[in-house]
Enzyme design. Structure first.
Site, mmCIF file in Angstrom:
data_model
loop_
_atom_site.group_PDB
_atom_site.id
_atom_site.type_symbol
_atom_site.label_atom_id
_atom_site.label_comp_id
_atom_site.label_asym_id
_atom_site.label_seq_id
_atom_site.Cartn_x
_atom_site.Cartn_y
_atom_site.Cartn_z
ATOM 1 N N GLN A 40 2.311 3.639 4.402
ATOM 2 C CA GLN A 40 2.598 3.276 3.005
ATOM 3 C C GLN A 40 4.107 3.108 2.813
ATOM 4 O OE1 GLN A 40 0.096 5.990 0.222
ATOM 5 N NE2 GLN A 40 0.096 7.003 2.205
ATOM 6 N N ASP A 97 10.251 1.675 4.486
ATOM 7 C CA ASP A 97 11.601 1.894 5.007
ATOM 8 C C ASP A 97 11.854 1.315 6.395
ATOM 9 O OD1 ASP A 97 10.357 3.798 6.753
ATOM 10 O OD2 ASP A 97 10.724 5.428 5.348
ATOM 11 N N HIS A 102 2.310 -1.274 1.802
ATOM 12 C CA HIS A 102 3.105 -1.450 0.579
ATOM 13 C C HIS A 102 4.355 -2.301 0.796
ATOM 14 C CE1 HIS A 102 1.107 2.462 -1.090
ATOM 15 N NE2 HIS A 102 0.294 1.431 -1.118
ATOM 16 N N CYS A 147 9.774 -15.186 -2.116
ATOM 17 C CA CYS A 147 10.052 -16.146 -3.180
ATOM 18 C C CYS A 147 8.875 -16.220 -4.155
ATOM 19 C CB CYS A 147 10.307 -17.516 -2.547
ATOM 20 S SG CYS A 147 10.614 -18.813 -3.747
ATOM 21 N N CYS A 199 7.785 -20.468 -3.663
ATOM 22 C CA CYS A 199 7.158 -21.023 -2.455
ATOM 23 C C CYS A 199 6.590 -19.931 -1.549
ATOM 24 C CB CYS A 199 8.146 -21.886 -1.683
ATOM 25 S SG CYS A 199 9.410 -20.944 -0.810
ATOM 26 N N CYS A 212 15.986 -18.193 -3.099
ATOM 27 C CA CYS A 212 15.352 -18.658 -1.862
ATOM 28 C C CYS A 212 16.169 -19.779 -1.215
ATOM 29 C CB CYS A 212 13.959 -19.172 -2.232
ATOM 30 S SG CYS A 212 13.024 -19.823 -0.865
ATOM 31 N N SER A 223 0.847 12.387 -0.179
ATOM 32 C CA SER A 223 0.153 13.190 -1.186
ATOM 33 C C SER A 223 -1.263 12.655 -1.422
ATOM 34 C CB SER A 223 0.948 13.213 -2.496
ATOM 35 O OG SER A 223 1.172 11.889 -2.931
ATOM 36 N N ASN A 242 1.110 18.207 6.893
ATOM 37 C CA ASN A 242 1.837 18.223 5.615
ATOM 38 C C ASN A 242 2.244 19.671 5.319
ATOM 39 O OD1 ASN A 242 2.482 17.961 2.712
ATOM 40 N ND2 ASN A 242 1.372 16.027 2.836
ATOM 41 N N GLU A 286 2.418 20.885 2.475
ATOM 42 C CA GLU A 286 1.680 21.315 1.277
ATOM 43 C C GLU A 286 0.252 20.794 1.318
ATOM 44 O OE1 GLU A 286 3.817 19.886 -2.112
ATOM 45 O OE2 GLU A 286 5.684 20.840 -1.448
HETATM 46 C C1 BJW Z 1 6.006 16.070 4.330
HETATM 47 C C2 BJW Z 1 7.273 16.408 4.708
HETATM 48 C C3 BJW Z 1 7.495 16.523 6.022
HETATM 49 C C4 BJW Z 1 7.256 16.317 2.476
HETATM 50 N N1 BJW Z 1 6.468 16.284 6.880
HETATM 51 N N2 BJW Z 1 4.974 15.822 5.077
HETATM 52 C C5 BJW Z 1 -8.382 4.145 -7.994
HETATM 53 C C6 BJW Z 1 -8.296 5.185 -8.903
HETATM 54 C C7 BJW Z 1 -7.194 5.263 -9.763
HETATM 55 C C8 BJW Z 1 -6.155 4.334 -9.731
HETATM 56 C C9 BJW Z 1 -6.259 3.325 -8.819
HETATM 57 C C10 BJW Z 1 -7.355 3.233 -7.971
HETATM 58 N N3 BJW Z 1 -7.171 2.140 -7.190
HETATM 59 C C11 BJW Z 1 -5.984 1.581 -7.508
HETATM 60 C C12 BJW Z 1 -5.431 2.269 -8.509
HETATM 61 C C13 BJW Z 1 -4.112 1.970 -9.159
HETATM 62 C C14 BJW Z 1 -2.929 2.411 -8.347
HETATM 63 C C15 BJW Z 1 -3.057 3.883 -8.023
HETATM 64 O O1 BJW Z 1 -3.439 4.276 -6.939
HETATM 65 N N4 BJW Z 1 -2.701 4.738 -8.961
HETATM 66 C C16 BJW Z 1 -2.802 6.190 -8.763
HETATM 67 C C17 BJW Z 1 -1.387 6.776 -8.608
HETATM 68 C C18 BJW Z 1 -3.547 6.768 -9.910
HETATM 69 N N5 BJW Z 1 -2.812 1.601 -7.155
HETATM 70 C C19 BJW Z 1 -2.194 0.426 -7.159
HETATM 71 O O2 BJW Z 1 -1.698 -0.041 -8.177
HETATM 72 C C20 BJW Z 1 -2.159 -0.319 -5.853
HETATM 73 N N6 BJW Z 1 -2.640 -1.634 -6.038
HETATM 74 C C21 BJW Z 1 -3.938 -1.895 -6.185
HETATM 75 O O3 BJW Z 1 -4.771 -1.031 -6.132
HETATM 76 O O4 BJW Z 1 -4.203 -3.245 -6.348
HETATM 77 C C22 BJW Z 1 -5.478 -3.598 -6.847
HETATM 78 C C23 BJW Z 1 -5.371 -3.501 -8.355
HETATM 79 C C24 BJW Z 1 -4.461 -4.287 -9.008
HETATM 80 C C25 BJW Z 1 -4.392 -4.207 -10.385
HETATM 81 C C26 BJW Z 1 -5.176 -3.290 -11.072
HETATM 82 C C27 BJW Z 1 -6.066 -2.491 -10.379
HETATM 83 C C28 BJW Z 1 -6.169 -2.593 -8.999
HETATM 84 C C29 BJW Z 1 -0.735 -0.514 -5.380
HETATM 85 C C30 BJW Z 1 -0.070 0.766 -5.080
HETATM 86 C C31 BJW Z 1 1.393 0.489 -4.710
HETATM 87 C C32 BJW Z 1 2.169 1.775 -4.562
HETATM 88 N N7 BJW Z 1 3.547 1.483 -4.557
HETATM 89 C C33 BJW Z 1 4.496 2.565 -4.319
HETATM 90 C C34 BJW Z 1 5.905 2.030 -4.591
HETATM 91 C C35 BJW Z 1 6.377 1.088 -3.475
HETATM 92 C C36 BJW Z 1 7.689 0.505 -3.804
HETATM 93 C C37 BJW Z 1 8.793 1.540 -3.949
HETATM 94 O O5 BJW Z 1 9.040 2.287 -3.000
HETATM 95 O O6 BJW Z 1 9.391 1.589 -5.009
HETATM 96 O O7 BJW Z 1 4.361 3.049 -2.985
HETATM 97 S S1 BJW Z 1 4.173 4.006 -5.311
HETATM 98 C C38 BJW Z 1 4.664 5.171 -4.105
HETATM 99 O O8 BJW Z 1 3.525 6.011 -3.802
HETATM 100 C C39 BJW Z 1 4.976 4.347 -2.837
HETATM 101 C C40 BJW Z 1 4.257 5.141 -1.790
HETATM 102 O O9 BJW Z 1 3.956 4.308 -0.679
HETATM 103 C C41 BJW Z 1 3.037 5.646 -2.502
HETATM 104 C C42 BJW Z 1 2.396 6.851 -1.857
HETATM 105 O O10 BJW Z 1 3.264 7.948 -1.873
HETATM 106 P P1 BJW Z 1 3.275 8.936 -0.624
HETATM 107 O O11 BJW Z 1 3.711 8.213 0.574
HETATM 108 O O12 BJW Z 1 2.005 9.665 -0.561
HETATM 109 O O13 BJW Z 1 4.509 9.907 -1.011
HETATM 110 P P2 BJW Z 1 4.521 11.191 -1.977
HETATM 111 O O14 BJW Z 1 5.930 11.389 -2.374
HETATM 112 O O15 BJW Z 1 3.509 11.089 -3.043
HETATM 113 O O16 BJW Z 1 4.062 12.389 -1.030
HETATM 114 C C43 BJW Z 1 4.892 12.828 0.018
HETATM 115 C C44 BJW Z 1 4.123 13.883 0.790
HETATM 116 O O17 BJW Z 1 4.893 14.230 1.919
HETATM 117 C C45 BJW Z 1 3.868 15.180 0.000
HETATM 118 O O18 BJW Z 1 2.501 15.549 0.158
HETATM 119 C C46 BJW Z 1 4.771 16.199 0.693
HETATM 120 O O19 BJW Z 1 4.222 17.530 0.704
HETATM 121 C C47 BJW Z 1 4.831 15.640 2.087
HETATM 122 N N8 BJW Z 1 6.003 15.990 2.872
HETATM 123 N N9 BJW Z 1 8.028 16.567 3.530
HETATM 124 C C48 BJW Z 1 5.233 15.943 6.393
HETATM 125 N N10 BJW Z 1 8.680 16.859 6.509
HETATM 126 ZN ZN ZN Z 2 11.147 -20.466 -2.164
#
Ligand code: BJW
Ligand code: ZN
Length: 248
Positions: free
Chosen positions: A108, A111, A126, A134, A137, A155, A197, A221, A223
């Site tokens: 996900q 980076d 992601h 763009c 295009c 672009c 998470s 993890n 946590e």
């Molecule tokens: C360690 C550690 C160490 C700490 N070692 N671990 C079903 C139900 C409800 C809602 C939805 C659903 N289906 C879709 C949705 C909507 C939405 C969604 O999921 N919302 C929920 C939050 C409720 N999803 C979307 O919108 C997705 N699109 C989609 O479904 O399209 C179809 C659609 C379109 C329109 C309408 C409806 C459907 C797209 C999701 C895109 C997510 N984008 C982001 C931002 C990217 C750009 C940016 O960086 O700015 O992606 S959000 C952010 O969260 C980022 C991450 O990839 C993503 C996940 O986070 P991640 O990686 O889990 O990080 P954290 O911080 O949450 O957790 C870190 C963990 O690491 C923790 O557990 C720590 O304990 C642990 N940790 N140190 C190991 N050393």
């Molecule tokens: Zn273009």
């Protein structure tokens, strides 16, 4: 089912790791935390930027309302990332490519640190912060080719406005990315869920699919997460400390 929670790797898991053919690893922000990348939830200094929570600034609505602010946010984050290096967690996963008949790495993260560690064919659910695309295009450009100033970059091919090639809340994932990951989840025998998470869908459904298809699912993890109860084993600790243990 309550998973076994340990600080060390069980004999059963060592045996499964030794015998596995098809392995899927799903990673999230936590795998990059030890490299210095802030996580989204549970701390991190980019969780709020200029008073806006990340799910506001990193949203489809913000792209429509204020594209320059979105670029400013992503330029700031690229600046933070530019000096960071992969950590032993990324390196351990990259090493697993030659260990299993089939290793699928699904991330996900935007980076690029898995690729910097040597992982190939990474399924990026992601997108990637080092690319722009763009609006007009749909061409993709590497960030190093672009000029960043106070204006929205444009672009080379058509002059249209560019946007970061990342998937924001409410946006669709790249065509085929989830489908490719889900297909591998259906056939893997061992699935690692590292540093996420597991609250963002559809990414969080990948280990659910693997478990439903009888894979052994292991969480790494510090946590507990939304997924912990579904896992067969939970390894409580940091990815950079736990993942290298599999190679000892
Ligand atoms: C360690 C550690 C160490 C700490 N070692 N671990 C079903 C139900 C409800 C809602 C939805 C659903 N289906 C879709 C949705 C909507 C939405 C969604 O999921 N919302 C929920 C939050 C409720 N999803 C979307 O919108 C997705 N699109 C989609 O479904 O399209 C179809 C659609 C379109 C329109 C309408 C409806 C459907 C797209 C999701 C895109 C997510 N984008 C982001 C931002 C990217 C750009 C940016 O960086 O700015 O992606 S959000 C952010 O969260 C980022 C991450 O990839 C993503 C996940 O986070 P991640 O990686 O889990 O990080 P954290 O911080 O949450 O957790 C870190 C963990 O690491 C923790 O557990 C720590 O304990 C642990 N940790 N140190 C190991 N050393
Ligand atoms: Zn273009």
């Amino acid at each position: 089912m309550t998973p076994t929670e340990t600080l060390s790797i069980s004999e059963e898991l060592r045996e499964r790791f030794a015998q596995a053919n098809n392995v899927l690893v799903l990673t999230g922000a936590g795998v990059s935390a030890e490299s210095g990348v802030p996580t989204f939830r549970g701390g991190g200094n980019t969780t709020v930027w200029k008073g806006m929570p990340f799910d506001v600034i990193s949203s489809a609505g913000m792209i429509a309302r204020d594209l320059p602010a979105v670029w400013e946010w992503f330029n700031y984050r690229r600046g933070l990332l530019a000096v960071l290096k992969p950590n032993p967690g990324h390196e351990a996963i990259a090493g697993w490519q030659t260990r299993f008949r089939d290793l699928t790495l699904v991330t996900q993260n935007i980076d690029g640190l898995h690729q910097a560690a040597g992982s190939h064919n990474v399924i990026e659910l992601h997108g990637n912060i080092w690319r722009a695309r763009c609006f007009e295009c749909k061409a993709r450009h590497h960030a190093r080719e672009l000029k960043f100033d106070n204006n929205v970059p444009v672009c080379f091919d058509c002059g249209g406005n560019l946007r970061p090639d990342v998937v924001l809340f409410g946006e669709m994932l790249p065509a085929g990315a989830f489908e490719a990951a889900a297909a591998k989840a259906h056939t893997c025998d061992l699935c690692f869920v590292v540093g996420t998470s597991a609250v963002v869908y559809p990414a969080a459904s990948i280990p659910e699919i693997a478990r439903g298809a009888s894979a052994y699912v292991v969480e790494v993890n510090p946590e507990r997460t939304a997924l912990s109860d579904l896992c067969d084993e939970v390894l409580t600790g940091k990815a950079g400390e736990i993942l290298p243990l599999f190679d000892q």
